[in-house]
Design a protein around this motif. Structure first.
Motif, PDB file in Angstrom:
ATOM      1  N   VAL A  46      -4.963  35.505  48.093  1.00  0.00           N
ATOM      2  CA  VAL A  46      -5.140  34.656  49.008  1.00  0.00           C
ATOM      3  C   VAL A  46      -4.132  33.840  48.301  1.00  0.00           C
ATOM      4  CG1 VAL A  46      -5.949  32.244  49.831  1.00  0.00           C
ATOM      5  CG2 VAL A  46      -7.205  34.482  49.602  1.00  0.00           C
ATOM      6  N   ALA A  47      -3.597  33.084  47.439  1.00  0.00           N
ATOM      7  CA  ALA A  47      -2.336  32.481  46.732  1.00  0.00           C
ATOM      8  C   ALA A  47      -0.917  32.907  46.713  1.00  0.00           C
ATOM      9  CB  ALA A  47      -2.791  31.906  45.361  1.00  0.00           C
ATOM     10  N   PHE A  48      -1.562  34.332  46.987  1.00  0.00           N
ATOM     11  CA  PHE A  48      -0.269  35.717  46.628  1.00  0.00           C
ATOM     12  C   PHE A  48       0.447  35.467  48.466  1.00  0.00           C
ATOM     13  CE2 PHE A  48       1.689  39.609  47.865  1.00  0.00           C
ATOM     14  CZ  PHE A  48       2.963  39.206  47.117  1.00  0.00           C
ATOM     15  N   PHE A  49      -0.651  35.618  49.350  1.00  0.00           N
ATOM     16  CA  PHE A  49      -0.984  35.870  50.402  1.00  0.00           C
ATOM     17  C   PHE A  49       0.381  34.719  51.353  1.00  0.00           C
ATOM     18  CE2 PHE A  49      -3.159  39.899  50.773  1.00  0.00           C
ATOM     19  CZ  PHE A  49      -1.363  40.864  50.605  1.00  0.00           C
ATOM     20  N   HIS A  50       0.388  32.966  50.956  1.00  0.00           N
ATOM     21  CA  HIS A  50      -0.264  31.851  50.948  1.00  0.00           C
ATOM     22  C   HIS A  50       1.347  31.616  50.744  1.00  0.00           C
ATOM     23  CE1 HIS A  50      -0.702  29.060  53.304  1.00  0.00           C
ATOM     24  NE2 HIS A  50      -0.800  28.071  52.238  1.00  0.00           N
ATOM     25  N   SER A  51       2.470  32.139  49.774  1.00  0.00           N
ATOM     26  CA  SER A  51       2.897  32.441  48.986  1.00  0.00           C
ATOM     27  C   SER A  51       4.200  32.507  49.708  1.00  0.00           C
ATOM     28  CB  SER A  51       3.422  31.813  47.131  1.00  0.00           C
ATOM     29  OG  SER A  51       3.507  33.684  47.831  1.00  0.00           O
ATOM     30  N   SER A  52       5.298  32.293  49.503  1.00  0.00           N
ATOM     31  CA  SER A  52       7.086  33.080  50.175  1.00  0.00           C
ATOM     32  C   SER A  52       7.059  33.720  49.239  1.00  0.00           C
ATOM     33  CB  SER A  52       8.243  31.761  49.544  1.00  0.00           C
ATOM     34  OG  SER A  52       8.357  31.712  48.760  1.00  0.00           O
TER      35      SER A  52
END
Length: 60
Positions: A46-52
């Motif tokens: 989730v953190a990866f997909f939310h980041s640029s």
């Protein structure tokens, strides 16, 4: 008349466990290793997909 017996509460003999100590024991329990691992991987995804950085997955 017999003397009164003094009953010690169960938690008096040792230090009372706090909520963080109980949570740490449950997280580090080997029986819960697969659940903890799954939650960590899900959080990282989730953190990866939310980041640029997730923009690198889009084809040009």
């Amino acid at each position: 008349m017999p003397p009164k017996r003094v009953v010690q509460p169960a938690g008096r003999g040792r230090e009372a466990d706090g909520i963080f100590n109980i949570a740490y024991k449950e997280v580090t329990n080997p029986e819960n290793a697969t659940i903890v691992r799954s939650v960590v991987i899900f959080g990282a995804a989730v953190a990866f997909f939310h980041s640029s950085l997730s923009e690198f997955l889009i084809p040009p």
